[in-house]
Design a protein around this motif. Structure first.
Motif, PDB file in Angstrom:
ATOM      1  N   MET A   1       0.909  -1.058  -0.132  1.00 38.81           N
ATOM      2  CA  MET A   1      -0.190  -0.134   0.037  1.00 38.81           C
ATOM      3  C   MET A   1       0.869   1.306   0.268  1.00 38.81           C
ATOM      4  O   MET A   1       0.371   1.946  -0.578  1.00 38.81           O
ATOM      5  N   ARG A   2       1.974   1.060   0.783  1.00 34.32           N
ATOM      6  CA  ARG A   2       2.841   2.295   0.814  1.00 34.32           C
ATOM      7  C   ARG A   2       3.448   2.625  -0.484  1.00 34.32           C
ATOM      8  O   ARG A   2       3.942   3.755  -0.812  1.00 34.32           O
ATOM      9  N   GLN A   3       3.904   1.527  -1.007  1.00 35.78           N
ATOM     10  CA  GLN A   3       4.656   1.709  -2.265  1.00 35.78           C
ATOM     11  C   GLN A   3       4.162   1.691  -3.551  1.00 35.78           C
ATOM     12  O   GLN A   3       4.418   2.146  -4.628  1.00 35.78           O
ATOM     13  N   GLY A   4       2.632   1.355  -3.575  1.00 35.79           N
ATOM     14  CA  GLY A   4       2.074   1.469  -4.708  1.00 35.79           C
ATOM     15  C   GLY A   4       2.314   0.483  -5.757  1.00 35.79           C
ATOM     16  O   GLY A   4       3.028  -0.472  -5.344  1.00 35.79           O
ATOM     17  N   ILE A  13      -0.401   3.094  -9.884  1.00 33.45           N
ATOM     18  CA  ILE A  13      -1.598   3.242  -8.859  1.00 33.45           C
ATOM     19  C   ILE A  13      -0.657   3.648  -7.322  1.00 33.45           C
ATOM     20  O   ILE A  13       0.175   2.900  -6.932  1.00 33.45           O
ATOM     21  N   SER A  14      -1.204   4.812  -6.920  1.00 36.05           N
ATOM     22  CA  SER A  14      -0.437   5.015  -5.550  1.00 36.05           C
ATOM     23  C   SER A  14      -1.808   5.547  -4.502  1.00 36.05           C
ATOM     24  O   SER A  14      -2.935   5.877  -4.902  1.00 36.05           O
ATOM     25  N   PHE A  15      -1.385   5.230  -3.383  1.00 34.87           N
ATOM     26  CA  PHE A  15      -2.574   5.354  -2.251  1.00 34.87           C
ATOM     27  C   PHE A  15      -2.007   6.630  -1.183  1.00 34.87           C
ATOM     28  O   PHE A  15      -0.902   6.339  -0.733  1.00 34.87           O
ATOM     29  N   ALA A  58      -1.658   2.795   4.653  1.00 29.33           N
ATOM     30  CA  ALA A  58      -0.724   3.515   3.563  1.00 29.33           C
ATOM     31  C   ALA A  58      -0.143   4.690   4.473  1.00 29.33           C
ATOM     32  O   ALA A  58       0.757   5.303   3.959  1.00 29.33           O
ATOM     33  N   ALA A  59      -0.172   4.558   5.946  1.00 31.13           N
ATOM     34  CA  ALA A  59       0.649   5.804   6.507  1.00 31.13           C
ATOM     35  C   ALA A  59       1.956   5.723   6.351  1.00 31.13           C
ATOM     36  O   ALA A  59       2.537   4.660   6.512  1.00 31.13           O
ATOM     37  N   ALA A  64       8.684   2.957   6.430  1.00 29.52           N
ATOM     38  CA  ALA A  64       8.284   3.068   7.460  1.00 29.52           C
ATOM     39  C   ALA A  64       7.946   1.792   8.299  1.00 29.52           C
ATOM     40  O   ALA A  64       7.898   0.772   7.666  1.00 29.52           O
ATOM     41  N   ALA A  65       8.058   1.877   9.608  1.00 27.59           N
ATOM     42  CA  ALA A  65       7.690   0.615  10.456  1.00 27.59           C
ATOM     43  C   ALA A  65       6.288  -0.062  10.193  1.00 27.59           C
ATOM     44  O   ALA A  65       5.516   0.760   9.681  1.00 27.59           O
ATOM     45  N   PRO A  66       6.138  -1.436  10.405  1.00 27.34           N
ATOM     46  CA  PRO A  66       4.787  -1.687  10.167  1.00 27.34           C
ATOM     47  C   PRO A  66       3.723  -0.843  11.053  1.00 27.34           C
ATOM     48  O   PRO A  66       4.075  -0.317  12.171  1.00 27.34           O
ATOM     49  N   VAL A  67       2.483  -0.908  10.265  1.00 26.11           N
ATOM     50  CA  VAL A  67       1.517  -0.117  11.006  1.00 26.11           C
ATOM     51  C   VAL A  67       0.861  -0.898  12.321  1.00 26.11           C
ATOM     52  O   VAL A  67       0.651  -2.048  12.364  1.00 26.11           O
ATOM     53  N   SER A  68       0.945  -0.037  13.667  1.00 25.77           N
ATOM     54  CA  SER A  68       0.591  -0.755  14.828  1.00 25.77           C
ATOM     55  C   SER A  68      -0.994  -0.589  14.879  1.00 25.77           C
ATOM     56  O   SER A  68      -1.512   0.252  14.674  1.00 25.77           O
TER      57      SER A  68
END
Length: 145
Positions: A1-4, A13-15, A58-59, A64-68
């Motif tokens: 999601m972060r890389q598209g 495609i980007s988010f 996508a934050a 970035a570290a994995p989403v908590s």
């Protein structure tokens, strides 16, 4: 999601946001180990419930570290199964939606902004292999999951 990604027909495609509302999040200690590929029911010896939360998958950037998702106090142990539901968010930018994708598609100099919203509820249960990649093991020093 972060890389598209690039679609088969060449759209990049980007988010900006991928909101997912997670509820009824539970981590289990099971014996025997839970195998989602069989008909056997999950038999927990201990379980921990985490609070519902809407997360933006996508934050951050691609480094970035994995989403908590959530944290709660829990007894130490080996949690070898996870379950959660995706239900409509009660508030926030994705209110009323289970999943919302916000982004752009670019091809040949043309940009298409999009917002895709999904309101169909989903449920998921996974066993040990998936749990270990999700880092759901808890040691006595860090009493949070």
């Amino acid at each position: 999601m972060r890389q598209g990604f690039t679609s088969k027909d060449g759209w990049q495609i980007s988010f900006d946001h991928v909101y997912a509302h997670l509820s009824e999040i539970k981590a289990y200690q099971t014996n025997p180990p839970f195998d989602p590929d069989t008909e056997a029911p999950l038999q927990s010896t201990s379980e921990v419930t985490l609070p519902a939360e809407t997360v933006d998958l996508a934050a951050g950037d691609e480094n970035a570290a994995p989403v908590s998702v959530s944290e709660t106090e829990a007894p130490a142990g080996h949690y070898n199964a996870l379950a959660w539901k995706m239900t409509p968010a009660e508030d926030g930018p994705a209110a009323g939606q289970v999943l919302m994708l916000v982004g752009q598609a670019i091809k040949d100099g043309k940009t298409v902004e999009f917002t895709l919203s999904f309101d169909r509820e989903l449920a998921y249960t996974c066993g040990e292999l998936s749990v270990m990649s999700a880092k759901a093991s808890l040691n006595p020093d860090k009493r949070q999951i």
